[in-house]
Design a protein around this motif. Structure first.
Motif, PDB file in Angstrom:
ATOM      1  N   LEU A 140       7.001   9.324  -0.545  1.00 27.47           N
ATOM      2  CA  LEU A 140       7.427   9.273  -1.948  1.00 27.47           C
ATOM      3  C   LEU A 140       6.537   8.345  -2.768  1.00 27.47           C
ATOM      4  CD1 LEU A 140      11.313   9.240  -1.625  1.00 27.47           C
ATOM      5  CD2 LEU A 140       9.859  11.078  -2.473  1.00 27.47           C
ATOM      6  N   GLU A 141       6.135   7.235  -2.183  1.00 26.83           N
ATOM      7  CA  GLU A 141       5.268   6.309  -2.906  1.00 26.83           C
ATOM      8  C   GLU A 141       3.892   6.921  -3.152  1.00 26.83           C
ATOM      9  OE1 GLU A 141       5.442   2.912  -0.377  1.00 26.83           O
ATOM     10  OE2 GLU A 141       7.391   2.277  -1.120  1.00 26.83           O
ATOM     11  N   ILE A 142       3.363   7.645  -2.183  1.00 26.97           N
ATOM     12  CA  ILE A 142       2.069   8.308  -2.364  1.00 26.97           C
ATOM     13  C   ILE A 142       2.172   9.392  -3.442  1.00 26.97           C
ATOM     14  CG2 ILE A 142       0.363   9.807  -1.255  1.00 26.97           C
ATOM     15  CD1 ILE A 142       0.051   6.939  -0.416  1.00 26.97           C
ATOM     16  N   VAL A 143       3.265  10.140  -3.443  1.00 29.89           N
ATOM     17  CA  VAL A 143       3.469  11.153  -4.480  1.00 29.89           C
ATOM     18  C   VAL A 143       3.533  10.491  -5.855  1.00 29.89           C
ATOM     19  CG1 VAL A 143       5.140  12.835  -5.372  1.00 29.89           C
ATOM     20  CG2 VAL A 143       4.502  12.864  -2.963  1.00 29.89           C
ATOM     21  N   ALA A 144       4.166   9.330  -5.938  1.00 32.69           N
ATOM     22  CA  ALA A 144       4.245   8.609  -7.215  1.00 32.69           C
ATOM     23  C   ALA A 144       2.866   8.143  -7.673  1.00 32.69           C
ATOM     24  CB  ALA A 144       5.187   7.415  -7.077  1.00 32.69           C
TER      25      ALA A 144
ATOM     26  N   GLY B 296      -4.074   2.416  -5.628  1.00 33.59           N
ATOM     27  CA  GLY B 296      -2.657   2.702  -5.453  1.00 33.59           C
ATOM     28  C   GLY B 296      -2.331   3.099  -4.022  1.00 33.59           C
ATOM     29  N   CYS B 297      -3.134   4.001  -3.462  1.00 32.67           N
ATOM     30  CA  CYS B 297      -2.890   4.432  -2.079  1.00 32.67           C
ATOM     31  C   CYS B 297      -3.125   3.295  -1.088  1.00 32.67           C
ATOM     32  CB  CYS B 297      -3.765   5.632  -1.736  1.00 32.67           C
ATOM     33  SG  CYS B 297      -3.238   7.149  -2.541  1.00 32.67           S
ATOM     34  N   LEU B 298      -4.169   2.491  -1.330  1.00 27.43           N
ATOM     35  CA  LEU B 298      -4.402   1.343  -0.454  1.00 27.43           C
ATOM     36  C   LEU B 298      -3.261   0.339  -0.551  1.00 27.43           C
ATOM     37  CD1 LEU B 298      -8.221   0.671  -0.864  1.00 27.43           C
ATOM     38  CD2 LEU B 298      -7.030   1.549   1.144  1.00 27.43           C
ATOM     39  N   GLY B 299      -2.767   0.099  -1.756  1.00 33.57           N
ATOM     40  CA  GLY B 299      -1.646  -0.818  -1.923  1.00 33.57           C
ATOM     41  C   GLY B 299      -0.380  -0.320  -1.255  1.00 33.57           C
TER      42      GLY B 299
ATOM     43  N   ALA C 159       1.430  -2.162   1.902  1.00 33.92           N
ATOM     44  CA  ALA C 159       2.841  -2.534   1.800  1.00 33.92           C
ATOM     45  C   ALA C 159       3.661  -1.902   2.918  1.00 33.92           C
ATOM     46  CB  ALA C 159       3.388  -2.120   0.435  1.00 33.92           C
ATOM     47  N   ASN C 160       3.347  -0.662   3.259  1.00 33.10           N
ATOM     48  CA  ASN C 160       4.069   0.014   4.335  1.00 33.10           C
ATOM     49  C   ASN C 160       3.787  -0.648   5.678  1.00 33.10           C
ATOM     50  OD1 ASN C 160       5.472   1.738   5.923  1.00 33.10           O
ATOM     51  ND2 ASN C 160       4.328   3.562   5.382  1.00 33.10           N
TER      52      ASN C 160
ATOM     53  N   ARG D 277       2.950  -3.768   6.129  1.00 27.08           N
ATOM     54  CA  ARG D 277       3.640  -5.056   6.115  1.00 27.08           C
ATOM     55  C   ARG D 277       5.137  -4.872   6.395  1.00 27.08           C
ATOM     56  NH1 ARG D 277       1.915  -8.961   1.797  1.00 27.08           N
ATOM     57  NH2 ARG D 277       1.065 -10.122   3.516  1.00 27.08           N
ATOM     58  N   ARG D 278       5.744  -3.846   5.772  1.00 26.46           N
ATOM     59  CA  ARG D 278       7.176  -3.588   6.019  1.00 26.46           C
ATOM     60  C   ARG D 278       7.429  -3.226   7.473  1.00 26.46           C
ATOM     61  NH1 ARG D 278       7.424  -0.596   0.995  1.00 26.46           N
ATOM     62  NH2 ARG D 278       6.952   1.233   2.231  1.00 26.46           N
ATOM     63  N   SER D 279       6.579  -2.368   8.034  1.00 22.99           N
ATOM     64  CA  SER D 279       6.810  -1.956   9.419  1.00 22.99           C
ATOM     65  C   SER D 279       6.559  -3.106  10.389  1.00 22.99           C
ATOM     66  CB  SER D 279       5.944  -0.751   9.767  1.00 22.99           C
ATOM     67  OG  SER D 279       4.583  -1.115   9.786  1.00 22.99           O
ATOM     68  N   ARG D 280       5.611  -3.978  10.060  1.00 24.25           N
ATOM     69  CA  ARG D 280       5.335  -5.115  10.925  1.00 24.25           C
ATOM     70  C   ARG D 280       6.523  -6.066  10.943  1.00 24.25           C
ATOM     71  NH1 ARG D 280       0.810  -9.228   9.275  1.00 24.25           N
ATOM     72  NH2 ARG D 280       2.492  -9.753   7.860  1.00 24.25           N
ATOM     73  N   THR D 281       7.141  -6.316   9.793  1.00 27.28           N
ATOM     74  CA  THR D 281       8.279  -7.228   9.759  1.00 27.28           C
ATOM     75  C   THR D 281       9.500  -6.619  10.434  1.00 27.28           C
ATOM     76  OG1 THR D 281       8.913  -6.468   7.565  1.00 27.28           O
ATOM     77  CG2 THR D 281       7.500  -8.397   7.677  1.00 27.28           C
ATOM     78  N   HIS D 282       9.636  -5.298  10.393  1.00 24.76           N
ATOM     79  CA  HIS D 282      10.781  -4.665  11.067  1.00 24.76           C
ATOM     80  C   HIS D 282      10.625  -4.686  12.580  1.00 24.76           C
ATOM     81  CE1 HIS D 282      12.793  -3.487   7.491  1.00 24.76           C
ATOM     82  NE2 HIS D 282      11.863  -2.641   7.086  1.00 24.76           N
ATOM     83  N   HIS D 283       9.407  -4.606  13.071  1.00 21.07           N
ATOM     84  CA  HIS D 283       9.186  -4.589  14.514  1.00 21.07           C
ATOM     85  C   HIS D 283       9.209  -5.982  15.120  1.00 21.07           C
ATOM     86  CE1 HIS D 283       8.564  -0.344  14.912  1.00 21.07           C
ATOM     87  NE2 HIS D 283       7.660  -0.346  13.947  1.00 21.07           N
ATOM     88  N   ILE D 284       8.910  -6.998  14.323  1.00 26.80           N
ATOM     89  CA  ILE D 284       8.910  -8.361  14.841  1.00 26.80           C
ATOM     90  C   ILE D 284      10.337  -8.849  15.047  1.00 26.80           C
ATOM     91  CG2 ILE D 284       8.363 -10.759  14.245  1.00 26.80           C
ATOM     92  CD1 ILE D 284       5.798  -9.740  12.979  1.00 26.80           C
ATOM     93  N   THR D 285      11.226  -8.552  14.118  1.00 28.40           N
ATOM     94  CA  THR D 285      12.593  -9.054  14.213  1.00 28.40           C
ATOM     95  C   THR D 285      13.444  -8.239  15.127  1.00 28.40           C
ATOM     96  OG1 THR D 285      13.261  -7.799  12.257  1.00 28.40           O
ATOM     97  CG2 THR D 285      12.545 -10.102  11.951  1.00 28.40           C
TER      98      THR D 285
END
Length: 71
Positions: free
Chosen positions: A23-27, A53-56, A60-61, A63-71
């Protein structure tokens, strides 16, 4: 019928693993298209929006996945 549904879900899963990322890429693509329409005199503006935009979104994705896998 159940097998067909599972096969279709698997096929869609190959292309859309993370719904938020898709969805973010489509945006970003829509924003680049709108900017190309509104600012036709600056042809590189849409390309810059797509690139950064795509790099950002990707960073961000990750970073989100890294924080979800660490905890």
């Amino acid at each position: 019928m159940n097998t067909l549904g599972a096969a279709l879900r698997g096929l869609v899963g190959l292309f859309v693993d993370d719904g938020a990322l898709a969805l973010e890429i489509v945006a970003v693509v829509a924003l680049a298209g709108i900017s190309k329409t509104l600012i036709p005199d600056v042809p590189l503006a849409a390309g810059a929006i797509l690139l950064f935009g795509c790099l950002g979104v990707l960073l961000a994705n990750v970073r989100r996945s890294r924080t979800h896998h660490i905890t």
